[in-house]
Write an enzyme that holds these catalytic residues in place. Structure first.
Site, mmCIF file in Angstrom:
data_model
loop_
_atom_site.group_PDB
_atom_site.id
_atom_site.type_symbol
_atom_site.label_atom_id
_atom_site.label_comp_id
_atom_site.label_asym_id
_atom_site.label_seq_id
_atom_site.Cartn_x
_atom_site.Cartn_y
_atom_site.Cartn_z
ATOM 1 N N SER A 177 0.843 -1.196 0.000
ATOM 2 C CA SER A 177 0.000 0.000 0.000
ATOM 3 C C SER A 177 0.877 1.244 0.000
ATOM 4 O O SER A 177 2.029 1.196 0.459
ATOM 5 C CB SER A 177 -0.888 0.006 1.254
ATOM 6 O OG SER A 177 -1.525 1.258 1.436
ATOM 7 N N TYR A 192 -1.955 -0.222 10.423
ATOM 8 C CA TYR A 192 -1.935 -0.580 9.007
ATOM 9 C C TYR A 192 -0.644 -0.106 8.338
ATOM 10 O O TYR A 192 0.019 -0.877 7.631
ATOM 11 C CB TYR A 192 -3.148 0.034 8.310
ATOM 12 C CG TYR A 192 -3.331 -0.410 6.883
ATOM 13 C CD1 TYR A 192 -3.790 -1.691 6.595
ATOM 14 C CD2 TYR A 192 -3.053 0.444 5.821
ATOM 15 C CE1 TYR A 192 -3.976 -2.107 5.276
ATOM 16 C CE2 TYR A 192 -3.231 0.039 4.506
ATOM 17 C CZ TYR A 192 -3.681 -1.243 4.244
ATOM 18 O OH TYR A 192 -3.849 -1.659 2.942
ATOM 19 N N LYS A 250 2.257 -2.592 6.632
ATOM 20 C CA LYS A 250 2.587 -2.523 5.211
ATOM 21 C C LYS A 250 4.034 -2.083 4.990
ATOM 22 O O LYS A 250 4.698 -2.557 4.049
ATOM 23 C CB LYS A 250 1.615 -1.589 4.490
ATOM 24 C CG LYS A 250 0.194 -2.136 4.395
ATOM 25 C CD LYS A 250 0.135 -3.456 3.623
ATOM 26 C CE LYS A 250 -1.289 -3.904 3.360
ATOM 27 N NZ LYS A 250 -1.357 -5.155 2.578
#
Length: 242
Positions: free
Chosen positions: A133, A146, A150
């Site tokens: 991402s 998150y 990532k």
């Protein structure tokens, strides 16, 4: 891009980018083995691809390892499964960080380990695409867990590329901007937040799952034979916008 005769494992294939990649691969001749949590999603995918599937919680390391062993042998791997939780940093529960790390970072490692061991044992060649991402590059409010998971996946991708390249396995990551999947709708449902993000994307829209799937297929294909160890933004120019 023709994938006839290729067997491809796609994790998180029930929805979103993973489903788009699985369908695209099947249309271009691949035999797809789909791994995902939802049996209902997998049943509908199997009906479209004619392939097989395995229902598994990839956050469970033993289950993840068993599932990928069942799916092997394969020629190509798409590590797409992922999840998110939204928490301000000061309110971030350890459990949420642990869960996102388990699914977004540890599971791709486990799946890729088993895949790569099989490739090496067979004396074959292969390719892996890890779906990361732009959150690996940018700190987004309420995305501490998150972004962390990532960024770790991108670091893992680089090490995998260094160690697996000499063994005949190419490894790359794709780093999409907001992509219109069920998970993204959860994370970006606030209109003001979404508008601010959209204003930073020069092409003027969020990505569709198929936009990302096309890049995944390129990286899996022989056309990308000299593309190795990259984290490739699929972001409509977000990373270069002022």
């Amino acid at each position: 891009m023709d994938f006839a005769g290729k067997r491809v494992i796609v994790t998180g294939a029930g929805k979103g980018i993973g489903r788009a990649a699985a369908l695209m691969l099947a249309r271009r001749g691949a035999e797809v083995v789909a791994l995902s949590r939802s049996s209902a999603d997998l049943a509908s995918l199997d009906a479209e691809t004619g392939g097989g599937s395995i229902a598994v919680d990839l956050g469970d390391p033993a289950a993840a390892r068993a599932a990928v062993r069942e799916a092997l042998p394969a020629d190509l791997l798409v590590n797409n499964a992922g999840t998110t939780e939204l928490d301000a940093f000061l309110d971030l529960p350890q459990e949420h960080l642990d869960h996102l790390y388990a699914v977004n970072t540890r599971a791709p490692m486990i799946v890729a380990q088993e895949f790569a061991r099989s490739i090496v044992a067979r004396g074959a060649r292969g390719a892996i695409v890890n779906v990361s991402s732009v959150s690996a590059f940018v700190g987004f409010r309420d995305h501490a867990a998150y972004c962390t998971s990532k960024a770790a996946l991108d670091g893992l991708t680089r090490v995998m590329a260094v160690e697996l390249g000499p063994r005949g396995i190419r490894v790359n990551a794709v780093n999409p901007t907001v992509t219109l999947t069920p998970m993204a709708i959860k994370a970006w449902s606030d209109e003001a937040k979404a508008a601010a993000m959209l204003s930073r994307i020069p092409v003027g829209r969020f990505a569709e799952p198929e936009d990302v799937a096309e890049v995944i297929l390129f990286l899996l294909s022989d056309a990308a034979a000299m593309v190795h160890g990259v984290s490739l933004p699929v972001d409509g120019g977000y990373m270069v916008a002022p």
